[in-house]
Design a protein around this motif. Sequence first.
Motif: not given
Length: 126
Positions: A17-19, A67-68, A82-86
Amino acid sequence: QVQLVESGGGLVQAGGSRRLSCAASGGTFSTYAMGWFRQTPGKEREFVAAISRSGRSTYYTDSMKGRFSISRDNAKSTVFLQMNSLTPEDTAVYYCAADARFDDSATRTFARYEYWGQGTQVTVSS
Protein backbone atom coordinates in the motif's frame (compact mmCIF):
# COMPACT_ATOMS: atom_id res chain seq x y z
CA GLN A 1 -3.21 30.73 -8.79
CA VAL A 2 -3.18 27.40 -7.01
CA GLN A 3 0.01 25.52 -6.30
CA LEU A 4 -0.15 21.77 -5.78
CA VAL A 5 2.61 19.65 -4.30
CA GLU A 6 2.39 15.87 -4.25
CA SER A 7 4.26 13.64 -1.85
CA GLY A 8 4.29 10.05 -0.73
CA GLY A 9 5.61 8.35 -3.83
CA GLY A 10 8.36 5.78 -3.75
CA LEU A 11 9.13 2.11 -4.18
CA VAL A 12 6.66 -0.45 -2.89
CA GLN A 13 6.37 -4.20 -3.28
CA ALA A 14 3.49 -5.77 -5.13
CA GLY A 15 0.55 -6.27 -2.80
CA GLY A 16 1.60 -3.36 -0.67
CA SER A 17 0.00 0.00 0.00
CA ARG A 18 0.94 3.60 -0.45
CA ARG A 19 -0.70 6.86 0.55
CA LEU A 20 -0.18 9.90 -1.60
CA SER A 21 -0.80 13.43 -0.42
CA CYS A 22 -1.30 16.63 -2.34
CA ALA A 23 -1.02 19.93 -0.50
CA ALA A 24 -2.62 22.99 -2.05
CA SER A 25 -1.81 26.64 -1.52
CA GLY A 26 -2.66 29.96 -3.09
CA GLY A 27 -6.39 29.44 -3.44
CA THR A 28 -9.56 28.56 -1.56
CA PHE A 29 -9.18 24.81 -1.48
CA SER A 30 -12.83 24.07 -0.75
CA THR A 31 -13.91 25.64 -4.04
CA TYR A 32 -11.98 23.07 -6.08
CA ALA A 33 -12.84 19.56 -7.03
CA MET A 34 -9.67 17.51 -6.89
CA GLY A 35 -8.48 14.69 -9.06
CA TRP A 36 -5.66 12.19 -9.28
CA PHE A 37 -4.25 11.10 -12.62
CA ARG A 38 -1.31 8.92 -13.54
CA GLN A 39 0.98 8.60 -16.50
CA THR A 40 3.56 6.15 -17.77
CA PRO A 41 6.08 6.83 -20.56
CA GLY A 42 4.51 6.77 -23.99
CA LYS A 43 0.96 6.74 -22.68
CA GLU A 44 -1.67 9.39 -22.15
CA ARG A 45 -2.43 10.70 -18.70
CA GLU A 46 -5.02 8.38 -17.13
CA PHE A 47 -7.79 9.30 -14.73
CA VAL A 48 -7.51 7.60 -11.34
CA ALA A 49 -9.97 9.23 -8.95
CA ALA A 50 -11.72 12.50 -8.19
CA ILE A 51 -13.51 14.05 -5.26
CA SER A 52 -16.02 16.86 -5.07
CA ARG A 53 -15.51 20.10 -3.17
CA SER A 54 -17.21 18.86 -0.01
CA GLY A 55 -15.82 15.35 -0.27
CA ARG A 56 -19.32 13.85 -0.40
CA SER A 57 -18.92 12.54 -3.96
CA THR A 58 -16.07 10.42 -5.22
CA TYR A 59 -15.34 8.95 -8.63
CA TYR A 60 -12.98 6.18 -9.70
CA THR A 61 -11.80 4.35 -12.75
CA ASP A 62 -13.49 0.95 -12.60
CA SER A 63 -10.22 -0.95 -12.46
CA MET A 64 -9.17 0.95 -9.34
CA LYS A 65 -12.46 0.96 -7.50
CA GLY A 66 -12.09 -1.02 -4.30
CA ARG A 67 -8.30 -0.72 -4.28
CA PHE A 68 -7.87 3.05 -4.30
CA SER A 69 -9.58 5.58 -2.09
CA ILE A 70 -9.58 9.36 -2.46
CA SER A 71 -10.28 11.70 0.42
CA ARG A 72 -9.69 15.29 1.36
CA ASP A 73 -9.18 17.49 4.39
CA ASN A 74 -10.40 20.97 3.53
CA ALA A 75 -9.10 22.39 6.81
CA LYS A 76 -5.59 21.30 5.79
CA SER A 77 -6.01 21.98 2.05
CA THR A 78 -4.89 18.46 1.29
CA VAL A 79 -6.19 15.63 -0.82
CA PHE A 80 -5.11 12.02 -0.36
CA LEU A 81 -4.99 8.89 -2.44
CA GLN A 82 -4.81 5.64 -0.52
CA MET A 83 -3.62 2.84 -2.78
CA ASN A 84 -3.90 -0.79 -1.70
CA SER A 85 -3.12 -4.14 -3.31
CA LEU A 86 -0.67 -2.49 -5.66
CA THR A 87 0.57 -4.29 -8.75
CA PRO A 88 3.45 -3.49 -11.11
CA GLU A 89 0.83 -2.12 -13.53
CA ASP A 90 0.22 0.70 -11.05
CA THR A 91 3.75 1.98 -11.60
CA ALA A 92 3.44 5.54 -12.87
CA VAL A 93 3.90 9.19 -12.08
CA TYR A 94 0.86 10.28 -10.10
CA TYR A 95 -0.43 13.81 -10.46
CA CYS A 96 -3.00 15.71 -8.49
CA ALA A 97 -5.09 18.39 -10.14
CA ALA A 98 -7.61 21.06 -9.19
CA ASP A 99 -10.79 22.06 -11.00
CA ALA A 100 -12.63 25.22 -9.93
CA ARG A 101 -16.32 24.36 -9.76
CA PHE A 102 -19.59 25.98 -8.74
CA ASP A 103 -21.28 22.64 -8.01
CA ASP A 104 -20.41 19.80 -5.69
CA SER A 105 -19.33 17.27 -8.25
CA ALA A 106 -16.13 16.30 -10.05
CA THR A 107 -15.07 15.26 -13.50
CA ARG A 108 -12.93 12.50 -14.99
CA THR A 109 -11.98 14.76 -17.87
CA PHE A 110 -8.32 15.67 -17.95
CA ALA A 111 -8.87 18.94 -19.80
CA ARG A 112 -11.19 20.34 -17.15
CA TYR A 113 -8.47 20.59 -14.53
CA GLU A 114 -6.79 23.97 -14.46
CA TYR A 115 -3.97 23.36 -12.00
CA TRP A 116 -1.53 20.48 -11.75
CA GLY A 117 1.18 19.35 -9.40
CA GLN A 118 4.62 18.24 -10.53
CA GLY A 119 3.86 14.58 -9.95
CA THR A 120 5.25 11.89 -7.69
CA GLN A 121 6.70 8.60 -8.88
CA VAL A 122 5.23 5.35 -7.61
CA THR A 123 7.13 2.21 -8.51
CA VAL A 124 5.70 -1.20 -7.67
CA SER A 125 8.17 -4.06 -7.76
CA SER A 126 7.12 -7.63 -8.45
